[in-house]
Design an enzyme around this catalytic site. Sequence first.
Site, PDB file in Angstrom:
ATOM      1  N   THR A  46       0.880  -1.120  -0.015  1.00  0.00           N
ATOM      2  CA  THR A  46       0.031   0.115  -0.005  1.00  0.00           C
ATOM      3  C   THR A  46       0.884   1.114   0.014  1.00  0.00           C
ATOM      4  OG1 THR A  46      -1.748  -1.274   1.166  1.00  0.00           O
ATOM      5  CG2 THR A  46      -1.719   0.864   1.382  1.00  0.00           C
ATOM      6  N   THR A  99      -3.599   1.257  -2.692  1.00  0.00           N
ATOM      7  CA  THR A  99      -3.310  -0.062  -2.110  1.00  0.00           C
ATOM      8  C   THR A  99      -3.601  -1.265  -3.446  1.00  0.00           C
ATOM      9  OG1 THR A  99      -3.553  -1.805  -0.392  1.00  0.00           O
ATOM     10  CG2 THR A  99      -5.579  -0.646  -1.079  1.00  0.00           C
ATOM     11  N   ASN A 131      -3.323  -4.258  -1.764  1.00  0.00           N
ATOM     12  CA  ASN A 131      -3.578  -4.929  -0.427  1.00  0.00           C
ATOM     13  C   ASN A 131      -2.228  -5.801  -0.190  1.00  0.00           C
ATOM     14  OD1 ASN A 131      -4.465  -5.912   1.817  1.00  0.00           O
ATOM     15  ND2 ASN A 131      -5.641  -7.562   1.172  1.00  0.00           N
ATOM     16  N   GLY A 182       0.309  -0.209   5.802  1.00  0.00           N
ATOM     17  CA  GLY A 182       0.530  -1.011   7.093  1.00  0.00           C
ATOM     18  C   GLY A 182      -0.746  -1.896   7.493  1.00  0.00           C
TER      19      GLY A 182
HETATM   20  O1  DON Z   1      -7.279  -1.236   2.839  1.00  0.00           O
HETATM   21  C1  DON Z   1      -6.521  -1.593   3.586  1.00  0.00           C
HETATM   22  O2  DON Z   1      -6.732  -1.586   4.846  1.00  0.00           O
HETATM   23  C2  DON Z   1      -5.424  -2.976   3.310  1.00  0.00           C
HETATM   24  N1  DON Z   1      -5.716  -3.386   1.954  1.00  0.00           N
HETATM   25  C3  DON Z   1      -4.228  -2.080   3.205  1.00  0.00           C
HETATM   26  C4  DON Z   1      -2.854  -2.930   3.176  1.00  0.00           C
HETATM   27  C5  DON Z   1      -1.591  -2.427   3.626  1.00  0.00           C
HETATM   28  O3  DON Z   1      -1.504  -1.524   4.052  1.00  0.00           O
HETATM   29  C6  DON Z   1      -0.506  -3.207   3.475  1.00  0.00           C
HETATM   30  N2  DON Z   1       0.602  -2.823   3.569  1.00  0.00           N
HETATM   31  N3  DON Z   1       1.660  -2.626   3.479  1.00  0.00           N
END
Ligand code: DON
Length: 623
Positions: free
Chosen positions: A434, A452, A454, A527
């Site tokens: 993300t 993102t 994901n 994150g």
């Molecule tokens: O939308 C969300 O909350 C998640 N898909 C975010 C994923 C994410 O931050 C992965 N990262 N480092």
Amino acid sequence: MRELVAAKLGVDRGLGQRAELGVRCPLVLALAFLAACGGANPAPETTPAAAAPARAPGRAHGGAVRADAVVTGRPIVPADWQFSDKVAPVTAAHAMVVSAHPLASQVGRDILRGGGNAIDAAVAVGFALTVVLPEAGNIGGGGFIVYRDATGRVRALDYRETAPGHAAHDMYLDSSGHLTEASLTGHLASGVPGSVAGLYEAWKTYGRLPWPKLVAPAITLAEGHVLDAYRSRSIEAEAERLAQFPASRRQFLVNGHAPPAGTMFRQPDLARTLRLIADSGPDVFYRGQIADSIVAEMQRGHGLITKNDLKGYRAKWRTPIQTTYRGYTIYSMPPSSSGGVTMAEILNIMEGFDTLPAFGSAHYLHLEAEAMRRAFMDRNRWLGDPDFVRMPLERLLSKSYAAELRAQILPDRATPTPPFQASEGWGEDEGTETTHYSIVDADGNAASITTTLNGGFGSAVTVQGAGFLLNNEMDDFTGAPGQPNQYGLIQGEANAIAPKKRMLSAMTPSIVLDRNGNLFMVVGTPGGPTIINSVYEVIVNVIDHKMTLADAVAAPRINQQALPDVIFLERGGLTPATLDSLKAMGYKLQERGRQGDVQAIQQTAAGWVGVADPRHGGGASGY
Ligand code: DON
């Protein structure tokens, strides 16, 4: 099993990246945490902290809050904290762009310098990140913009992915009711991408420069740019997954491995796709040639996204979450992200303490962890796509509800999260799939954007012939109530899968105004669920602990998300004494690698200060 997948998804990457983090700002030493006094902050309009009566740390107030909290004691940060001397803040008089890749930030700065506004730059940076940060970026994914124009109007744009029309409540369960891994890797994992529609909607509403001009820099980068060490390593970490899909293998791997740093990285299919988008806007993506490629890819891999799903996708303007914290105003993302509501709950709980223990002390972390726990319990129970579920937002956001939650916090004892079902959480680092970017233009328009795919490189499926990765955002839904997703989140029916529904996000793109109503900070991070806590932590580091933005971003972070019932903490960020005291209070602690990749801007007397998180390889660029 799913935890293993999470590890494979890239959560255990990047420790080696520290080696290349040179000392870039020798003036900012660990000791700066001890000395940080926030010279850059505007003078508060209300009672200065020094004039407030001293109280026991963590003591709650009885009435309205305007003054600074009294912080008892100096920040406690281990002297050898790894990031304290690695921040390279950039100051500029007119405008600032901070993103997870220096090349993308430069694209944004050039657009601003060439007469574009914050939304023009947001579009250009978004497309540039698709090219230079393939693990996160993003035309095959979705995101959110919180935008405040120079007149003070604030709006939120939701271009979150939607479940395909043929998606079903139990589509990821096997015959014994266990979650399979189909929401993580492969064609079934993808929601209908929203980014192209979202960026176009933002531009159509607020943009100033011609659309093709905003996509052009990304086309140039896709024709070839030099791959840096960060990105080479993140491709390598996912090489096994990417190798499963021929178009991903072709685009990202050489003999099964990442191209080494320094390689001229060419993505001709992506360049062609971007040219089509530059010429024809979202139509070609949702109805034309690119839509055909996506549907053909779905058919090849038995995915669900149809031409109708693509045709029906819409970005949506929403009213941002607005809350106040000690006289500052905070705008953030409303559902379909949980970010704004959950962070507002945490802030509201913490605001009621008119004295706060020192940063990094066990008592301070105890209060924060208990506030986070309670806010996440509400998140996981109540929140979902506002077009599908009714949510008690007024209550969740009210100061009186926060006072009830605050009153439950025991003075020096953890309150266990009621069991839903224990989960193991996830691995070492939450990765960089993300990304957040923050922009302020010369007129004072501000855009806070988090996007993102994901998990790392999304579903790992690259659309054949089109050169972009598809998301695995379906895993953000509650695949099964009580069973953890890849981030260890245990969620309820409000976030269950339904056709055309948006999966609940934790992304928290935020804008903070000072006590005079002036633009003060633009901030966000990736994150997974830690996003909410990381953004909260950076904001209060500045407001309560008077840290400079650089120190606030570098400071060690923690994460409590209700379940699993642990405090995640960045390794080496707390002193042994703090760790011992937390354990004595009844906390389970789990050390991990890095939490978040914050990209933030602050208005100071010296101008706009941009800070890219030293945890990864971002960059700030202004003029
Ligand atoms: O939308 C969300 O909350 C998640 N898909 C975010 C994923 C994410 O931050 C992965 N990262 N480092």
